[in-house]
Enzyme design. Structure first.
Site, PDB file in Angstrom:
ATOM      1  N   ARG A   1      10.385  51.136   7.877  1.00  0.00           N
ATOM      2  CA  ARG A   1      11.823  50.956   8.021  1.00  0.00           C
ATOM      3  C   ARG A   1      12.317  50.380   6.702  1.00  0.00           C
ATOM      4  O   ARG A   1      11.577  49.657   6.027  1.00  0.00           O
ATOM      5  CB  ARG A   1      12.166  49.982   9.164  1.00  0.00           C
ATOM      6  CG  ARG A   1      11.914  50.526  10.567  1.00  0.00           C
ATOM      7  CD  ARG A   1      12.941  51.603  10.934  1.00  0.00           C
ATOM      8  NE  ARG A   1      12.774  52.123  12.285  1.00  0.00           N
ATOM      9  CZ  ARG A   1      12.161  53.266  12.587  1.00  0.00           C
ATOM     10  NH1 ARG A   1      11.660  54.021  11.639  1.00  0.00           N
ATOM     11  NH2 ARG A   1      12.087  53.674  13.844  1.00  0.00           N
TER      12      ARG A   1
ATOM     13  N   GLU B   1      20.696  53.013   6.066  1.00  0.00           N
ATOM     14  CA  GLU B   1      20.762  54.476   6.270  1.00  0.00           C
ATOM     15  C   GLU B   1      22.039  54.869   7.013  1.00  0.00           C
ATOM     16  O   GLU B   1      22.439  54.159   7.934  1.00  0.00           O
ATOM     17  CB  GLU B   1      19.568  54.933   7.119  1.00  0.00           C
ATOM     18  CG  GLU B   1      18.267  54.817   6.398  1.00  0.00           C
ATOM     19  CD  GLU B   1      17.068  55.124   7.304  1.00  0.00           C
ATOM     20  OE1 GLU B   1      17.242  55.752   8.355  1.00  0.00           O
ATOM     21  OE2 GLU B   1      15.981  54.712   6.949  1.00  0.00           O
TER      22      GLU B   1
ATOM     23  N   HIS C   1      15.000  60.209   5.896  1.00  0.00           N
ATOM     24  CA  HIS C   1      14.306  59.791   7.131  1.00  0.00           C
ATOM     25  C   HIS C   1      13.844  61.016   7.934  1.00  0.00           C
ATOM     26  O   HIS C   1      14.307  61.262   9.047  1.00  0.00           O
ATOM     27  CB  HIS C   1      15.211  58.889   7.991  1.00  0.00           C
ATOM     28  CG  HIS C   1      14.438  58.067   8.972  1.00  0.00           C
ATOM     29  ND1 HIS C   1      14.813  56.789   9.343  1.00  0.00           N
ATOM     30  CD2 HIS C   1      13.322  58.339   9.692  1.00  0.00           C
ATOM     31  CE1 HIS C   1      13.951  56.316  10.234  1.00  0.00           C
ATOM     32  NE2 HIS C   1      13.035  57.247  10.471  1.00  0.00           N
TER      33      HIS C   1
ATOM     34  N   ILE D   1      -0.303  55.595  13.102  1.00  0.00           N
ATOM     35  CA  ILE D   1       0.053  56.476  11.975  1.00  0.00           C
ATOM     36  C   ILE D   1      -0.730  56.076  10.725  1.00  0.00           C
ATOM     37  O   ILE D   1      -1.225  56.931   9.989  1.00  0.00           O
ATOM     38  CB  ILE D   1       1.577  56.457  11.712  1.00  0.00           C
ATOM     39  CG1 ILE D   1       2.334  56.904  12.967  1.00  0.00           C
ATOM     40  CG2 ILE D   1       1.921  57.332  10.513  1.00  0.00           C
ATOM     41  CD1 ILE D   1       3.841  56.734  12.898  1.00  0.00           C
TER      42      ILE D   1
END
Ligand code: NAP
Ligand code: 8YV
Length: 307
Positions: free
Chosen positions: A221, A250, A268, A145
């Protein structure tokens, strides 16, 4: 039919394909000795006690590329294969990174509120923002990514720097020290895995090195950034802006962070488009069906690649 334990949600399309091959059980009602396959995701993972209780478990198929919620070393030790969904989400998550960066620079949320509140009519033009062009962008984690983010930054004429464990054959400057890279960046984009090895590696020192004109973007994260230190720096002005897709606890986001005007906060959703989630779901199911057919999988996590 083989017995599949479903942890978390699956889409109707995934369920239709799974139902043709598996008897599907939920956590409320299953016989641990019968389960041979588990489907889960990057958020729910599987806890160690449950993994240990499934004596005939062969494969855990996780929907997502981050698998810090699964102890893959322990799964491999038990001879359980684990699969994940690399690559199919690279472009989408990279787009979300650019979106967060642009939203911070061009103060999209502030200006949207300016129009909606009627302040444009009452007070005239909104205050100027900063240009996102020609910035130096440090990428923490130049993997699948991270490299896609570097490509997508090209139209903004960004100078790309990166920090990872190993130097790559890429045309960007490598930093073996994260603080040193943060000192040289306007923007720091975090896109490493979570877990113990990256726990709070974006610490107070890195945040202060990024500085009052710096922008921190986190899609990795929540555990990767020292959230308390980041909030303090955003409050004091020691850090300029933050664009965040992930958080320490979260879906609980500290009120102090929600109150800060110099942040853009997303729930997210880095990969959360219909197209990309469809591709991720299909790969998650493909791994299960192929394993059922011939015992092989398409995308094992590195820790299980030898199984
Ligand atoms: P990847 O290809 O494995 O790349 C991970 C990169 O992180 C690699 O460059 C790796 O360095 C680097 N890295 C790992 N540990 C490190 C450490 N301790 N210090 C510095 N760099 C380290 O993974 P990916 O497919 O790009 O995905 C990356 C992560 O993005 C996922 O694990 C997940 O946590 C997160 N993610 C978030 C979303 C979202 O919705 N927000 C969506 C997808 C993924 P080396 O190359 O040197 O090993
Ligand atoms: C998903 C992600 O939200 O792939 C990842 O690591 O964080 C996201 O794409 C999540 O994993 C879905 O379960």
């Amino acid at each position: 039919m083989a017995d599949l334990l479903q942890i978390g949600d699956v889409t109707d399309a995934m369920k239709a394909r799974l139902s043709a091959a598996f008897s599907i059980h939920r956590l409320e009602d299953f016989d641990p000795d019968k389960i041979t396959h588990v489907i889960t995701n990057g958020h729910d993972g599987i806890d160690l006690e449950l993994m240990a209780s499934l004596s005939n478990l062969q494969l855990i198929s996780s929907n997502g590329v981050g698998y810090d919620a699964i102890d893959t070393a322990e799964a491999a030790r038990r001879g359980i294969n684990v699969t994940y969904t690399p690559n199919v989400l690279n472009a989408e998550v990279a787009t979300t990174a650019i979106l967060l960066m642009l939203a911070c620079y061009r103060e999209v949320l502030r200006d949207d509120a300016y129009v909606r509140s009627g302040k444009w009519e009452q007070h005239g033009n909104a205050a100027l923002t900063r240009s996102a062009d020609n910035q130096t962008v440090g990428i923490l984690g130049l993997g699948r990514i991270g490299q896609e983010i570097a490509h997508k930054l090209a139209p903004w004429n960004a100078k790309v720097l990166y920090h990872a464990r190993t130097k790559k054959d890429v045309p960007y400057a490598y930093y073996d020290n994260l603080t040193a890279m943060a000192l040289d960046c306007d923007v720091l984009i975090c896109i490493t895995p979570g877990g113990p090895l990256t726990q709070k590696i974006v610490n107070k020192e890195v945040i202060e090195a990024l500085g009052p004109n710096g922008t921190l973007i986190n899609l990795s994260r929540g555990s990767v950034v020292d959230e308390a230190a980041m909030i303090e720096a955003l409050q004091s002005g020691a850090l300029g802006w933050a664009g965040l897709d992930v958080f320490e606890a979260e879906p609980n986001v500290p009120q102090t962070l929600r109150d800060l005007p110099n942040t853009v906060l997303l729930p997210h959703v880095g990969s959360a488009t219909v197209e990309t989630r469809t591709a991720m779901g299909a790969l998650t199911v493909d791994n299960l069906l192929q394993h059922l057919k011939d015992g092989t999988v398409i995308s094992a996590v590195p820790e299980c690649a030898h199984l």
